[in-house]
Scaffold this active site. Structure first.
Site, mmCIF file in Angstrom:
data_model
loop_
_atom_site.group_PDB
_atom_site.id
_atom_site.type_symbol
_atom_site.label_atom_id
_atom_site.label_comp_id
_atom_site.label_asym_id
_atom_site.label_seq_id
_atom_site.Cartn_x
_atom_site.Cartn_y
_atom_site.Cartn_z
ATOM 1 N N ARG A 1 -7.704 20.116 7.327
ATOM 2 C CA ARG A 1 -6.460 20.257 8.099
ATOM 3 C C ARG A 1 -6.346 21.659 8.699
ATOM 4 N NH1 ARG A 1 -2.889 16.194 8.262
ATOM 5 N NH2 ARG A 1 -3.270 14.475 6.823
ATOM 6 N N ARG B 1 0.850 -1.209 0.000
ATOM 7 C CA ARG B 1 0.000 0.000 0.000
ATOM 8 C C ARG B 1 0.876 1.245 0.000
ATOM 9 N NH1 ARG B 1 -1.644 2.868 4.961
ATOM 10 N NH2 ARG B 1 -3.307 4.350 4.484
ATOM 11 N N LYS C 1 -13.014 2.981 1.398
ATOM 12 C CA LYS C 1 -12.690 3.077 2.822
ATOM 13 C C LYS C 1 -13.844 3.765 3.548
ATOM 14 C CE LYS C 1 -8.472 4.422 3.816
ATOM 15 N NZ LYS C 1 -7.255 5.273 3.778
ATOM 16 N N THR D 1 -6.013 -0.509 10.528
ATOM 17 C CA THR D 1 -5.672 0.516 11.519
ATOM 18 C C THR D 1 -5.395 -0.041 12.919
ATOM 19 O OG1 THR D 1 -7.237 1.966 10.350
ATOM 20 C CG2 THR D 1 -6.158 2.854 12.295
#
Length: 552
Positions: free
Chosen positions: A141, A95, A291, A349
């Site tokens: 962000r 990945r 995802k 994760t």
């Protein structure tokens, strides 16, 4: 491998003795046939509770690991030598996280992955490794902290902070003011709502909302540095699914021949279709794995699943967007629905997070990996453990070892029966043949199922019904071989010989090549029973023949 059942030394009740007699009879009837004896007492139980009672810690794990291992490639793992070691340890999919690094950086990683893969030149040792591009997605962000990139500031609990979208403060963040790059934040958050910063380490409670700012109280303080991620739980964020940067990244992936796209922050079906449109005709065979990372994605899961090639349970952001105590519910629901639909599902994760700095995982992490496998995940993923950790190869070894033990403990017979009952009646010859092949593999304790496939669909249908036996998918298509790792239990075998002019002879050659690889890898041996699935004519879509034969 010996096929007789060895007593583990654990005291057995009456039913356990009956099971042992049944197994002894099975071995007697099958002669020298290979019987997977790993957790065989438990595998032959009549009920799930009984299956759990009969699990044996002294039983050997299965020979072949069926669950795919995905490794994130970063500074700790991108050298050719390290990649070779990770492939030997069990890496199936590499990945590349496009939230970090330039195109030049990732181009070198892709070159190194391919060089490491092709270094295993002998057919029996060759292991196709898929390359997955993980998009940045619609992230929010913070700006720059006063003092530059490396500057930090501490947010104190119970203090008030102004969260603004005014570009004049883009590089002026401090303990009293935070700039964010999402202009509509004041429209989607509500008074009493929460704003999470830096993976939830900093938590803000919204007290007041203005035209281009909101005043928030610091609930959980901490150190804030520049450009940290922001999450808005329970808010319907209206950011576009694909930014200009994502489109550039996807085009880069097309140019460099990536096999899989891990699409970040998918919220609805249209997000997946937008990615498919960018990939176009050139990328029509690239698999899109959506995802699921927020509340909206979980709520609209079925429509996302319908248009995706698979799903990733991305528990990092998901654990911020929904309450942490509900993440396991989302995980089990998504894995269950993917299993029912016959589509690959990845659990990701913090699986072995402590191995970033330590050579062994915590007991909780080991159980987490095992439970993901027992839940039905097709693949398990490593993130920071392999990208920046001190023990990347050891982390892969550990996932491999845990997965083998967990797979031996799956109650396959019950799982197959439930999957078959849930599947609507089908007149698709390939699917009907796949169901028959899996059922036959249980009846005769087959050492393996060998399938000849062009597009990979026949192998994926076999995987859908979760046989106990490994599936050897023999194909000439290198990309199909690499993508096959997404589905549990498929071991891709790349056949590089030219097509024989006589089709029947070509089928026999591919089948025998599969046999040779299966024996070389220890899946079965001569005279063991093997199921072979083929088509009745050349081309894809004609799989309808199942044979039960003894390995030569």
């Amino acid at each position: 491998m010996a096929c007789d059942h060895t007593d583990s030394g654990i005291a057995m009740d009456g039913h356990g003795k009956r099971l042992s007699r049944t197994m002894a009879q099975l071995v007697q009837e099958l002669g020298s046939a290979f019987v997977q004896r790993q957790q065989l007492d438990a595998a032959m139980a009549d009920t799930f509770l009984e299956h759990l009672c009969l699990l044996d810690i002294d039983s050997e794990p299965i020979v072949a690991r069926n669950t795919g291992i995905i490794c994130t490639i970063g500074p700790a793992s991108r050298s050719v030598e390290m990649l070779k070691e990770m492939i030997k340890a069990g890496m199936n999919i590499a990945r590349l996280n496009f939230s970090h690094g330039s195109h030049e950086y990732h181009a070198v990683s892709i070159k190194n992955i391919r060089e490491a893969t092709e270094s295993f030149s002998k057919p029996q040792y060759y292991r196709p490794v898929a390359i997955a591009l993980d998009t940045k997605g619609p992230e929010i962000r913070t700006g720059l902290v006063k003092g530059g990139d490396s500057a930090e500031v501490e947010l104190i609990k119970d203090s008030l902070v102004k969260v603004t979208t005014d570009n004049a403060f883009k590089e002026q963040c401090d303990q009293n003011l935070i700039w964010v790059d999402y202009k509509n934040i004041t429209k989607v958050v509500k008074v009493g709502g929460k704003i999470f910063v830096d993976d939830g380490f900093i938590s803000l409670l919204v007290r007041e909302i203005g035209p281009d700012y909101c005043i928030a109280e610091v609930q959980n303080g901490g150190i804030l540095s520049s450009r940290k991620g922001v999450n808005l739980p329970c808010a319907e964020v209206d950011l576009p699914a694909l930014s200009e940067r994502d489109i550039q990244d996807l085009n880069f992936g097309l140019e460099h021949g990536v096999d899989i796209i891990f699409a970040s922050f998918i919220r609805k079906a249209d997000d997946v279709l937008a990615i498919r449109k960018v990939l176009g005709e050139k990328g029509k065979n690239i698999k899109i794995i959506s995802k699921i990372e927020n509340h909206e994605g979980v709520r609209r899961f079925d429509e996302i699943l319908e248009v995706s090639d698979g799903i990733m349970v991305a528990r990092g952001d998901l654990g911020i967007e929904i309450p942490a105590e509900k993440v396991f519910l989302a995980q089990k629901m998504m894995i269950g629905r993917c299993n029912r639909a016959g589509k690959p599902v990845i659990c990701a994760t913090q699986m072995l997070e402590s191995m970033i700095k330590k050579p062994r995982p915590t007991r909780a992490e080991s159980s987490d990996v095992a439970n993901a496998v027992l839940d039905g995940a097709d693949c398990i993923m490593l993130s920071g453990e392999t990208a920046k950790g001190d023990y990347p190869v050891e982390a892969v070894h550990m996932q491999h070892a845990i997965a083998r033990e967990a797979e031996a403990a799956i109650y396959n017979q019950q799982l197959f029966e439930e999957l078959r009952r849930l599947t609507p009646l089908s007149q698709d010859p390939t699917e009907v043949t796949a169901i028959g092949a899996v059922e036959a593999s249980f009846k005769c304790c087959a050492g393996a199922i060998i399938v000849l496939t062009i597009t990979g669909r026949s192998a994926q249908l076999l995987s859908r019904y979760r046989p106990r036996a490994p599936i050897l998918a023999v194909t000439r298509n290198a990309q199909v071989a690499r993508q096959a790792h997404l589905s549990r239990g498929i071991f891709p075998v790349l056949y590089r010989e030219k097509v024989h002019e006589v089709w029947a002879e070509d089928v026999d050659r591919r089948m025998h090549f599969g046999m040779e690889i299966g024996k070389a890898r220890g899946f079965f041996r001569s005279n063991d029973i093997v199921i072979v699935v083929t088509g009745w004519r050349p081309g894809s879509g004609f799989t309808n023949i199942m044979r039960v034969i003894k390995a030569p």
